[in-house]
Design a protein around this motif. Structure first.
Motif, PDB file in Angstrom:
ATOM      1  N   GLU A   1      16.018  86.971  91.011  1.00 32.23           N
ATOM      2  CA  GLU A   1      16.750  85.768  90.610  1.00 32.23           C
ATOM      3  C   GLU A   1      16.332  85.331  89.211  1.00 32.23           C
ATOM      4  OE1 GLU A   1      16.367  82.660  93.475  1.00 32.23           O
ATOM      5  OE2 GLU A   1      17.398  83.765  95.067  1.00 32.23           O
TER       6      GLU A   1
ATOM      7  N   LEU B   1      10.165  88.233  99.831  1.00 29.80           N
ATOM      8  CA  LEU B   1       9.967  86.992  99.079  1.00 29.80           C
ATOM      9  C   LEU B   1       9.821  87.237  97.575  1.00 29.80           C
ATOM     10  CD1 LEU B   1       9.593  83.913  99.123  1.00 29.80           C
ATOM     11  CD2 LEU B   1       7.138  84.312  99.469  1.00 29.80           C
TER      12      LEU B   1
ATOM     13  N   HIS C   1      12.947  80.305 105.315  1.00 30.23           N
ATOM     14  CA  HIS C   1      14.103  81.006 105.894  1.00 30.23           C
ATOM     15  C   HIS C   1      13.714  82.406 106.366  1.00 30.23           C
ATOM     16  CE1 HIS C   1      17.165  78.030 105.348  1.00 30.23           C
ATOM     17  NE2 HIS C   1      16.968  77.942 104.039  1.00 30.23           N
TER      18      HIS C   1
ATOM     19  N   ASP D   1      11.446  77.266 100.241  1.00 29.05           N
ATOM     20  CA  ASP D   1      12.657  77.365 101.046  1.00 29.05           C
ATOM     21  C   ASP D   1      12.934  78.817 101.436  1.00 29.05           C
ATOM     22  OD1 ASP D   1      15.076  76.105 102.162  1.00 29.05           O
ATOM     23  OD2 ASP D   1      16.127  77.269 100.640  1.00 29.05           O
ATOM     24  N   LEU D   2      12.788  79.751 100.476  1.00 30.38           N
ATOM     25  CA  LEU D   2      12.979  81.166 100.775  1.00 30.38           C
ATOM     26  C   LEU D   2      12.000  81.634 101.841  1.00 30.38           C
ATOM     27  CD1 LEU D   2      13.472  82.706  97.204  1.00 30.38           C
ATOM     28  CD2 LEU D   2      15.177  82.625  99.035  1.00 30.38           C
TER      29      LEU D   2
ATOM     30  N   ARG E   1      12.125  76.129  95.666  1.00 34.79           N
ATOM     31  CA  ARG E   1      12.990  77.272  95.984  1.00 34.79           C
ATOM     32  C   ARG E   1      12.201  78.357  96.709  1.00 34.79           C
ATOM     33  NH1 ARG E   1      17.192  79.871  97.847  1.00 34.79           N
ATOM     34  NH2 ARG E   1      17.730  81.800  96.746  1.00 34.79           N
TER      35      ARG E   1
ATOM     36  N   GLN F   1      12.993  88.849  95.860  1.00 35.23           N
ATOM     37  CA  GLN F   1      14.114  87.934  95.644  1.00 35.23           C
ATOM     38  C   GLN F   1      13.830  86.984  94.490  1.00 35.23           C
ATOM     39  OE1 GLN F   1      15.859  86.503  99.208  1.00 35.23           O
ATOM     40  NE2 GLN F   1      17.104  84.941  98.216  1.00 35.23           N
TER      41      GLN F   1
END
Length: 390
Positions: free
Chosen positions: A145, A138, A116, A112-113, A109, A141
């Motif tokens: 989460e 980064l 992006h 991937d963050l 995850r 977030q």
């Protein structure tokens, strides 16, 4: 003789020469910070590790004393200001969220963050502020989460986090008001999570309070606040710090690009090499007379550990002032030691590894594209803005 402290300049990542001189001098220094009582300063690795690990040094005692500090205001008591058994109880409750296994499950995850975020940077085109577009985004977030903070509220807690980490920018009244606002916000989130439980850390902590009575309401709010701030601030600072340092050491950067398997070890070396703190903090008070090296610390005297200096101690590290990404160090102190060793160490390491991996792979021509603006009046050093191109 008592000397004024802190030493480090905020406009760079250099280790101040006063630390280098202290590392050549036996014993500890007597220092005076802008606020609070005088203290001993441990700069050598052996002394620093001893003070961090010895149970005869107390963090909780600081609440009863005029603790040495950078600002007039003081943080509310919390996890970082506790001794066992309370510290052990709270750490045990939270530690299950930060196990190496669980952090490794988060790695895809995070990668991937990071990918992006770089794609968004490329879409905008250079120059882009690496701090705002990547280094802050980064870890903010990820920790939000993990804890269960709504995406729409993240900018609000960022302001509160900056205020918590400020050394002298705020008056005592402003500092206390900001802290009260953040705690009120957290209490609202707790109420919302009680009404609608989620699969996140805040819900787990609420259950520990509501079902097991292992966590008081004040401890719950303080713990969530501490996780939000500590869970992103140092990582968000170290990502651009790592890039600044690697741009100053192009051969090291080339090695990491050509052999990404070196990245985990390079993260450890960069953590050791970069003195993150603007100055040392978090006094440990001697609960009895204790010998630290050749210095007798009397009962009730505070000791402050200069981790950035200890990580450059030539008695512990070979070529301490040379960056050697292919030869990572053993047992640096950048993430602490003893009972207050960084609870989120595994998360910080993983985020830094993935940030470096993605930036070096996706932006092979990464370079500075303007002047760096550095943080001032903050507990940690690093860029406020860092314009980059590729």
């Amino acid at each position: 003789m008592t000397v004024a402290y802190p030493f480090n300049d905020t406009g760079s990542l250099d280790l101040h020469e006063a630390y280098l001189e202290a590392l050549e001098t036996p014993g500890m220094l007597r220092i005076q910070m802008p606020h609070g009582e005088p203290a001993w300063l441990a700069t050598r690795y052996a002394d620093a590790r001893f003070v961090l690990g010895d149970r005869r040094f107390s963090r909780a005692m600081a609440a009863e004393r005029d603790e040495p500090r950078m600002r007039a205001g003081r943080n509310a008591g919390g996890f970082l200001s506790m001794d066992p058994p309370d510290h052990t109880r709270l750490r045990t409750l939270v530690a299950k969220a930060f196990t190496v296994r669980r952090i490794e499950e988060l790695r895809p995850r995070v990668r991937d963050l990071a990918t992006h975020l770089v794609e968004d940077m490329v879409a905008v085109g250079p120059p882009v502020d690496l701090v705002d577009a990547f280094a802050l985004a980064l870890p903010v977030q990820v920790i939000c989460e993990l804890l269960g903070v709504p995406a729409s509220d993240r900018s609000r807690f960022r302001v509160w986090s900056n205020n918590v980490m400020s050394t002298s920018r705020l008056t005592t009244e402003e500092f206390n008001t900001s802290q009260d606002e953040m705690h009120a916000y957290i209490r609202g989130l707790v109420a919302d999570h009680r009404a609608v439980p989620r699969d996140d850390l805040m819900t787990a902590l609420i259950e520990a309070h509501d079902e097991g009575d292992r966590l008081s309401e004040v401890e719950l709010v303080n713990m969530c606040s501490a996780i939000l701030v500590a869970g992103h601030e140092t990582t968000a600072s170290q990502i651009p710090n790592f890039l600044v340092t690697l741009l100053d050491h192009p051969r090291a950067m080339d090695k990491l690009r050509s052999d990404p398997t070196l990245i985990p070890g390079a993260v450890e070396e960069l953590l050791r090499f970069i003195p993150l703190g603007a100055g040392a903090a978090f006094s440990r008070y001697a609960t009895e007379d204790v010998k630290v090296g050749d210095v007798l610390v009397r009962e009730g005297e505070p000791v402050i550990v200069a981790i950035g200096a200890a990580n450059r101690d030539g008695l512990r590290f070979e070529e301490p002032n040379t960056l050697r990404v292919e030869a990572p160090p053993e047992q640096h102190l950048a993430l602490g030691h003893g009972i207050h060793h960084c609870l989120g160490a595994a998360l910080a390491r993983m985020e830094l590894q993935e940030a470096l991996r993605v930036l070096l792979a996706e932006l092979p021509g990464l370079h500075l594209a303007g002047e760096i603006v550095w943080k001032t009046e903050m507990l940690v050093r690093g860029p406020v803005t860092m314009p980059v191109g590729w």
